[in-house]
Motif scaffolding. Sequence first.
Motif, PDB file in Angstrom:
ATOM      1  N   THR A 109       0.819  -1.202   0.000  1.00 15.39           N
ATOM      2  CA  THR A 109       0.000   0.000   0.000  1.00 15.39           C
ATOM      3  C   THR A 109       0.857   1.258   0.000  1.00 15.39           C
ATOM      4  O   THR A 109       1.793   1.378   0.784  1.00 15.39           O
ATOM      5  N   THR A 110       0.512   2.205  -0.859  1.00 15.08           N
ATOM      6  CA  THR A 110       1.251   3.464  -0.957  1.00 15.08           C
ATOM      7  C   THR A 110       0.845   4.413   0.164  1.00 15.08           C
ATOM      8  O   THR A 110      -0.341   4.627   0.422  1.00 15.08           O
ATOM      9  N   ASN A 111       1.845   4.996   0.813  1.00  8.63           N
ATOM     10  CA  ASN A 111       1.620   6.017   1.833  1.00  8.63           C
ATOM     11  C   ASN A 111       1.445   7.355   1.121  1.00  8.63           C
ATOM     12  O   ASN A 111       2.383   7.874   0.519  1.00  8.63           O
ATOM     13  N   PHE A 121       0.968   5.159   8.707  1.00  2.00           N
ATOM     14  CA  PHE A 121       1.917   4.283   8.031  1.00  2.00           C
ATOM     15  C   PHE A 121       3.226   4.293   8.806  1.00  2.00           C
ATOM     16  O   PHE A 121       3.572   5.276   9.457  1.00  2.00           O
ATOM     17  N   THR A 122       3.962   3.201   8.711  1.00  4.45           N
ATOM     18  CA  THR A 122       5.299   3.170   9.277  1.00  4.45           C
ATOM     19  C   THR A 122       6.314   3.479   8.169  1.00  4.45           C
ATOM     20  O   THR A 122       5.945   3.934   7.086  1.00  4.45           O
ATOM     21  N   VAL A 123       7.589   3.237   8.417  1.00  2.00           N
ATOM     22  CA  VAL A 123       8.648   3.535   7.455  1.00  2.00           C
ATOM     23  C   VAL A 123       8.450   2.691   6.191  1.00  2.00           C
ATOM     24  O   VAL A 123       8.201   1.483   6.282  1.00  2.00           O
ATOM     25  N   ALA A 230       4.302   1.099   2.247  1.00  2.00           N
ATOM     26  CA  ALA A 230       4.530   0.974   3.692  1.00  2.00           C
ATOM     27  C   ALA A 230       3.415   0.181   4.352  1.00  2.00           C
ATOM     28  O   ALA A 230       2.293   0.106   3.834  1.00  2.00           O
ATOM     29  N   ILE A 231       3.735  -0.392   5.493  1.00  2.00           N
ATOM     30  CA  ILE A 231       2.751  -1.137   6.277  1.00  2.00           C
ATOM     31  C   ILE A 231       1.822  -0.144   6.967  1.00  2.00           C
ATOM     32  O   ILE A 231       2.260   0.843   7.554  1.00  2.00           O
ATOM     33  N   ASP A 245       7.200   1.709  14.568  1.00  2.00           N
ATOM     34  CA  ASP A 245       8.199   2.582  13.933  1.00  2.00           C
ATOM     35  C   ASP A 245       9.603   2.281  14.442  1.00  2.00           C
ATOM     36  O   ASP A 245      10.561   2.220  13.655  1.00  2.00           O
ATOM     37  N   ASP A 246       9.738   2.127  15.758  1.00  3.24           N
ATOM     38  CA  ASP A 246      11.060   1.860  16.339  1.00  3.24           C
ATOM     39  C   ASP A 246      11.646   0.556  15.812  1.00  3.24           C
ATOM     40  O   ASP A 246      12.851   0.471  15.529  1.00  3.24           O
TER      41      ASP A 246
END
Length: 297
Positions: A109-111, A121-123, A230-231, A245-246
């Motif tokens: 999926t596109t952020n 979204f994450t990274v 991104a997830i 994210d971390d």
Amino acid sequence: MRTRNCWLRALGACLLLAGEAAHAGAVLDRIRASGQITFAHRESSVPFSYLDANKRPVGYAIDICLRLAEAVRREIGAKALTPRFLMVTPANRIQSIAEGKADLECGSTTNNAERRKSVAFTVPHYIAGARLLVRADAKIDDVAQLNGKRVVSTQGTTPLKALQQLGRDRLLDFKIAEVPEHTRGVEMVERGEAEAFVMDDVLLYGLVASRPEPGKLKVVGKYVTVEPLAIMLSKDDADFKRIVDDEMKRLIRSREINPIYDRWFLSPIPPRNTALNLPMSYLLKDFWKVPTDVVWF
């Protein structure tokens, strides 16, 4: 009257804070209570998220989600955390996260700004670009050559919107067909029902590799879009997002994500044990030098 207005404003602020508090921690609370974490996955987004020959969800994004789930398990102190899988489509994937039916959307999926109104979204785990899938004998290598021809793309995707916008901007008369899943788009090209299928190039390569006769198809043309994949996760749990994210940043900085990438893009993958042979792009390498969930799209 002034006292009454002040009281009403204070009451409104309290109700707003209460509403925000009700959302805070909602995802982690659900995971703690159930001992499960739900992954939304796709049927045919090769090699990110798809079903293998035994109908099991597999892929690059699935493997990353499993690592993220382990980080969540450690953070909440659970002895075990069972992954649960929910198959989604491009049309309902955002809704599945926004409504709490899934905790992580492990796909392609596109952020972008529009979607960030509903979800977080994450990274990014991949930087893709939309191109054209055509038959190998087709004399097509540019979008302009599709003027007046039938083109197909997948419902609810950014390449579909980009194709529609491109037609308006360049006064091209595409006859656009929308399909619910990527596989159907490929089939339409194979059968001559459409001249081209417009989708992220990495997905096109994966789809071609999984076809019975991959030599009958080719990916052509310049990038129609640039897509940071991104997830996806809920906007309503800051602690859950911090954990995700971390861990994404740790996987990237430690390069633990590199073998996961190599497994799905450089090595033979199910169902036909064919390798995509797609080395990591300079776009992704550069983006990962300072990994962030912030994208300017």
